[in-house]
Motif scaffolding. Sequence first.
Motif, PDB file in Angstrom:
ATOM      1  N   PRO A 122       1.219  -1.331   0.139  1.00 57.22           N
ATOM      2  CA  PRO A 122       0.016   0.469   0.111  1.00 57.22           C
ATOM      3  C   PRO A 122       0.822   1.254   0.233  1.00 57.22           C
ATOM      4  CG  PRO A 122       0.095  -0.900   2.997  1.00 57.22           C
ATOM      5  CD  PRO A 122       0.574  -1.911   1.488  1.00 57.22           C
ATOM      6  N   SER A 123       1.653   1.171   0.236  1.00 58.25           N
ATOM      7  CA  SER A 123       3.085   2.325   0.564  1.00 58.25           C
ATOM      8  C   SER A 123       4.073   2.709  -0.288  1.00 58.25           C
ATOM      9  CB  SER A 123       3.695   2.237   1.879  1.00 58.25           C
ATOM     10  OG  SER A 123       5.047   1.371   1.802  1.00 58.25           O
ATOM     11  N   LEU A 124       3.410   2.068  -1.194  1.00 53.87           N
ATOM     12  CA  LEU A 124       4.772   1.922  -2.851  1.00 53.87           C
ATOM     13  C   LEU A 124       3.503   2.541  -4.094  1.00 53.87           C
ATOM     14  CD1 LEU A 124       6.120  -1.612  -2.522  1.00 53.87           C
ATOM     15  CD2 LEU A 124       6.796   0.913  -1.689  1.00 53.87           C
ATOM     16  N   THR A 125       4.273   3.372  -4.474  1.00 53.08           N
ATOM     17  CA  THR A 125       4.100   3.916  -5.729  1.00 53.08           C
ATOM     18  C   THR A 125       4.206   2.893  -6.951  1.00 53.08           C
ATOM     19  OG1 THR A 125       6.813   5.059  -6.554  1.00 53.08           O
ATOM     20  CG2 THR A 125       4.334   5.824  -4.857  1.00 53.08           C
ATOM     21  N   GLU A 126       3.645   3.342  -7.816  1.00 54.27           N
ATOM     22  CA  GLU A 126       3.664   2.971  -9.207  1.00 54.27           C
ATOM     23  C   GLU A 126       5.224   2.430  -9.935  1.00 54.27           C
ATOM     24  OE1 GLU A 126       1.328   1.008 -10.698  1.00 54.27           O
ATOM     25  OE2 GLU A 126      -0.398   1.942  -9.777  1.00 54.27           O
ATOM     26  N   ASN A 127       5.806   3.721  -9.718  1.00 51.47           N
ATOM     27  CA  ASN A 127       7.400   3.547  -9.747  1.00 51.47           C
ATOM     28  C   ASN A 127       8.164   2.924  -9.004  1.00 51.47           C
ATOM     29  OD1 ASN A 127       7.025   4.981 -12.700  1.00 51.47           O
ATOM     30  ND2 ASN A 127       7.887   7.076 -11.312  1.00 51.47           N
ATOM     31  N   ASP A 128       7.809   2.824  -7.808  1.00 45.09           N
ATOM     32  CA  ASP A 128       8.321   1.849  -7.041  1.00 45.09           C
ATOM     33  C   ASP A 128       8.044   0.269  -6.722  1.00 45.09           C
ATOM     34  OD1 ASP A 128       9.875   3.881  -5.427  1.00 45.09           O
ATOM     35  OD2 ASP A 128       8.012   4.390  -4.388  1.00 45.09           O
ATOM     36  N   ARG A 129       6.717   0.145  -7.450  1.00 48.87           N
ATOM     37  CA  ARG A 129       6.451  -1.310  -7.786  1.00 48.87           C
ATOM     38  C   ARG A 129       7.728  -2.402  -8.351  1.00 48.87           C
ATOM     39  NH1 ARG A 129       1.480   0.541  -5.510  1.00 48.87           N
ATOM     40  NH2 ARG A 129       0.512   0.904  -7.087  1.00 48.87           N
ATOM     41  N   ARG A 130       7.069  -0.787 -10.204  1.00 47.35           N
ATOM     42  CA  ARG A 130       7.809  -1.411 -10.849  1.00 47.35           C
ATOM     43  C   ARG A 130       9.496  -1.390 -11.284  1.00 47.35           C
ATOM     44  NH1 ARG A 130       8.488   2.489 -16.929  1.00 47.35           N
ATOM     45  NH2 ARG A 130       8.746   0.301 -17.759  1.00 47.35           N
ATOM     46  N   LYS A 131      10.581  -1.050 -10.057  1.00 51.31           N
ATOM     47  CA  LYS A 131      11.592  -0.707 -10.477  1.00 51.31           C
ATOM     48  C   LYS A 131      12.323  -2.093  -9.656  1.00 51.31           C
ATOM     49  CE  LYS A 131      12.621   2.290  -6.507  1.00 51.31           C
ATOM     50  NZ  LYS A 131      13.012   3.885  -5.824  1.00 51.31           N
ATOM     51  N   TYR A 132      11.043  -2.339  -8.620  1.00 46.00           N
ATOM     52  CA  TYR A 132      10.846  -4.255  -7.657  1.00 46.00           C
ATOM     53  C   TYR A 132      11.141  -4.627  -7.971  1.00 46.00           C
ATOM     54  CZ  TYR A 132      12.199  -1.274  -3.384  1.00 46.00           C
ATOM     55  OH  TYR A 132      12.962  -0.252  -1.948  1.00 46.00           O
TER      56      TYR A 132
ATOM     57  N   PRO B 267      16.809  -1.511 -17.490  1.00 50.76           N
ATOM     58  CA  PRO B 267      17.079  -2.903 -15.745  1.00 50.76           C
ATOM     59  C   PRO B 267      16.425  -1.939 -14.708  1.00 50.76           C
ATOM     60  CG  PRO B 267      19.012  -1.376 -16.046  1.00 50.76           C
ATOM     61  CD  PRO B 267      18.270  -0.827 -17.413  1.00 50.76           C
ATOM     62  N   GLY B 268      16.128  -0.667 -14.644  1.00 50.81           N
ATOM     63  CA  GLY B 268      15.737   0.258 -13.272  1.00 50.81           C
ATOM     64  C   GLY B 268      16.131   0.802 -12.698  1.00 50.81           C
ATOM     65  N   GLY B 269      14.898   0.753 -11.809  1.00 54.75           N
ATOM     66  CA  GLY B 269      15.726   2.267 -10.940  1.00 54.75           C
ATOM     67  C   GLY B 269      16.664   1.641  -9.222  1.00 54.75           C
ATOM     68  N   LEU B 270      16.409  -0.094  -8.891  1.00 59.63           N
ATOM     69  CA  LEU B 270      17.595  -0.072  -8.739  1.00 59.63           C
ATOM     70  C   LEU B 270      19.208  -0.690  -9.470  1.00 59.63           C
ATOM     71  CD1 LEU B 270      15.530  -1.799  -5.966  1.00 59.63           C
ATOM     72  CD2 LEU B 270      16.047   0.406  -6.002  1.00 59.63           C
ATOM     73  N   SER B 271      19.760  -0.263 -10.086  1.00 55.66           N
ATOM     74  CA  SER B 271      20.916  -0.833 -11.248  1.00 55.66           C
ATOM     75  C   SER B 271      21.626   0.417 -11.155  1.00 55.66           C
ATOM     76  CB  SER B 271      20.143  -0.814 -12.337  1.00 55.66           C
ATOM     77  OG  SER B 271      19.544   0.581 -12.900  1.00 55.66           O
ATOM     78  N   VAL B 272      22.625   0.399 -11.563  1.00 51.44           N
ATOM     79  CA  VAL B 272      23.906   0.674 -11.757  1.00 51.44           C
ATOM     80  C   VAL B 272      23.543   2.180 -12.616  1.00 51.44           C
ATOM     81  CG1 VAL B 272      26.104   1.026 -12.167  1.00 51.44           C
ATOM     82  CG2 VAL B 272      25.467  -0.888 -10.736  1.00 51.44           C
TER      83      VAL B 272
ATOM     84  N   MET C 236      26.568  -8.809 -15.049  1.00 48.27           N
ATOM     85  CA  MET C 236      26.467  -7.179 -15.149  1.00 48.27           C
ATOM     86  C   MET C 236      24.735  -6.895 -15.985  1.00 48.27           C
ATOM     87  SD  MET C 236      29.191  -6.467 -17.731  1.00 48.27           S
ATOM     88  CE  MET C 236      28.930  -5.249 -18.728  1.00 48.27           C
ATOM     89  N   ILE C 237      23.901  -7.543 -16.084  1.00 47.01           N
ATOM     90  CA  ILE C 237      22.375  -7.815 -15.877  1.00 47.01           C
ATOM     91  C   ILE C 237      21.956  -7.906 -14.361  1.00 47.01           C
ATOM     92  CG2 ILE C 237      20.086  -9.366 -16.471  1.00 47.01           C
ATOM     93  CD1 ILE C 237      21.338  -9.432 -18.858  1.00 47.01           C
ATOM     94  N   ALA C 238      22.381  -8.487 -13.553  1.00 46.11           N
ATOM     95  CA  ALA C 238      21.740  -8.275 -12.105  1.00 46.11           C
ATOM     96  C   ALA C 238      22.571  -7.092 -11.469  1.00 46.11           C
ATOM     97  CB  ALA C 238      22.915  -9.737 -11.509  1.00 46.11           C
ATOM     98  N   VAL C 239      23.088  -6.896 -11.536  1.00 47.94           N
ATOM     99  CA  VAL C 239      23.817  -5.439 -11.372  1.00 47.94           C
ATOM    100  C   VAL C 239      22.713  -4.668 -12.180  1.00 47.94           C
ATOM    101  CG1 VAL C 239      25.498  -5.997 -10.305  1.00 47.94           C
ATOM    102  CG2 VAL C 239      25.901  -5.061 -11.928  1.00 47.94           C
ATOM    103  N   GLY C 240      22.937  -4.460 -12.781  1.00 48.66           N
ATOM    104  CA  GLY C 240      22.023  -3.386 -13.803  1.00 48.66           C
ATOM    105  C   GLY C 240      23.416  -2.507 -14.659  1.00 48.66           C
ATOM    106  N   PHE C 241      24.482  -3.008 -14.476  1.00 46.70           N
ATOM    107  CA  PHE C 241      25.349  -2.010 -15.244  1.00 46.70           C
ATOM    108  C   PHE C 241      25.551  -2.501 -16.726  1.00 46.70           C
ATOM    109  CE2 PHE C 241      30.231  -1.630 -16.166  1.00 46.70           C
ATOM    110  CZ  PHE C 241      30.069  -0.681 -16.401  1.00 46.70           C
ATOM    111  N   LYS C 242      25.461  -2.032 -17.241  1.00 48.44           N
ATOM    112  CA  LYS C 242      25.564  -1.646 -18.851  1.00 48.44           C
ATOM    113  C   LYS C 242      24.446  -2.905 -19.254  1.00 48.44           C
ATOM    114  CE  LYS C 242      28.359   1.839 -19.814  1.00 48.44           C
ATOM    115  NZ  LYS C 242      28.107   2.284 -20.579  1.00 48.44           N
ATOM    116  N   ALA C 243      22.750  -3.284 -18.656  1.00 50.68           N
ATOM    117  CA  ALA C 243      22.585  -3.962 -18.874  1.00 50.68           C
ATOM    118  C   ALA C 243      21.930  -3.953 -19.593  1.00 50.68           C
ATOM    119  CB  ALA C 243      21.057  -3.871 -17.623  1.00 50.68           C
TER     120      ALA C 243
ATOM    121  N   GLN D 278      11.087  -5.199 -11.760  1.00 48.04           N
ATOM    122  CA  GLN D 278      12.175  -5.379 -12.862  1.00 48.04           C
ATOM    123  C   GLN D 278      13.618  -6.221 -12.602  1.00 48.04           C
ATOM    124  OE1 GLN D 278      11.818  -1.345 -14.134  1.00 48.04           O
ATOM    125  NE2 GLN D 278      12.973  -2.118 -16.240  1.00 48.04           N
ATOM    126  N   LEU D 279      13.947  -5.212 -11.180  1.00 50.53           N
ATOM    127  CA  LEU D 279      15.180  -6.091 -10.524  1.00 50.53           C
ATOM    128  C   LEU D 279      15.145  -7.469 -10.040  1.00 50.53           C
ATOM    129  CD1 LEU D 279      17.325  -6.002  -9.122  1.00 50.53           C
ATOM    130  CD2 LEU D 279      16.383  -5.109  -6.722  1.00 50.53           C
TER     131      LEU D 279
END
Length: 318
Positions: free
Chosen positions: A194-204, A306-311, A243-250, A206-207
Amino acid sequence: MTSRININRPAPQSYSPQPYASAPPPPMNMNSGARSSGSFDASSESQLEKVRVWASWAEDQIDFLSQPLRPYLPSIGRFLIVVTFLEDALRIVSQWGDQLWYLQKHRGFPWGISHFFLFINVVTMLAGSGAIIAKRYSEFAVGALMGVVIIQGFGYGLIFDLNFFLRNLSVVGGLIMVFSDAISSSKRNFAGLPSLTENDRRKYFQLVGRVLLIFLFIGFMIQGQWSFARVLVSIFGLVACGMIAVGFKAKWSAAFLVILLSVFNVFINNWWSVHSHHPQRDFLKYDFFQTLSIVGGLLLLVNMGPGGLSVDEKKKIY
């Protein structure tokens, strides 16, 4: 998904720089030591900058080459993700008698329950796949297809099979990528978050999705006969997976794995070259379509990023 069983055999089993210069002479005093260290640091920065330039060039080339296909990548990716479910539904229907025999004789399903089990699998896979392709009710379709993966694992007794487990983790990762793409345009609130925005949900999501996608390649690494070519492919593939896992040059890494897995799929899982009555044909066909599903998830990653939670995303901020 797991229903590649026939009357002639039991359930499937697992297959399987930076160059450093020679050390400088000991410094005669503190000043000369500082100069030597400075020279070494400058060389290191020069090499690192060359890597950055090369990586940026490669990324630009991928963007340029994929530009004609970019509008179609989401649709292609979504179709490829569910193609293994469509193939499995067709297999159950075409091998209905063999499937019933296996479930009743080997898995102990009572008469009627085995019929219902197969029927609900076929209907769910067809309906869920159609909804994902049509981009209608994608959230519910993803949940339904995840349920199919789980119940087939238990139903066919493969839930503890390592090959099945790793491959289906990647399929689930592809489904989660579909889910994250769907919630970006959805205004629906999800229970438990309930406390997460759409962008928050999406980046989690995506991770989680991009991390799960790489398990197919890990399964490829730990199974099968080793050779020089396999070691070479495994090294490059493992680097791309990291690199995909950490989101670097994903995007670059995902595009590389799309090419690598596609070539591997055509030459190794070439089920069409095996006689239709050969037992190995079903296993190769299973591997072929599951690999296509992971390729579909990687295509969504290339399209979405890769989304928000990425290098890569952190680099934009800092």
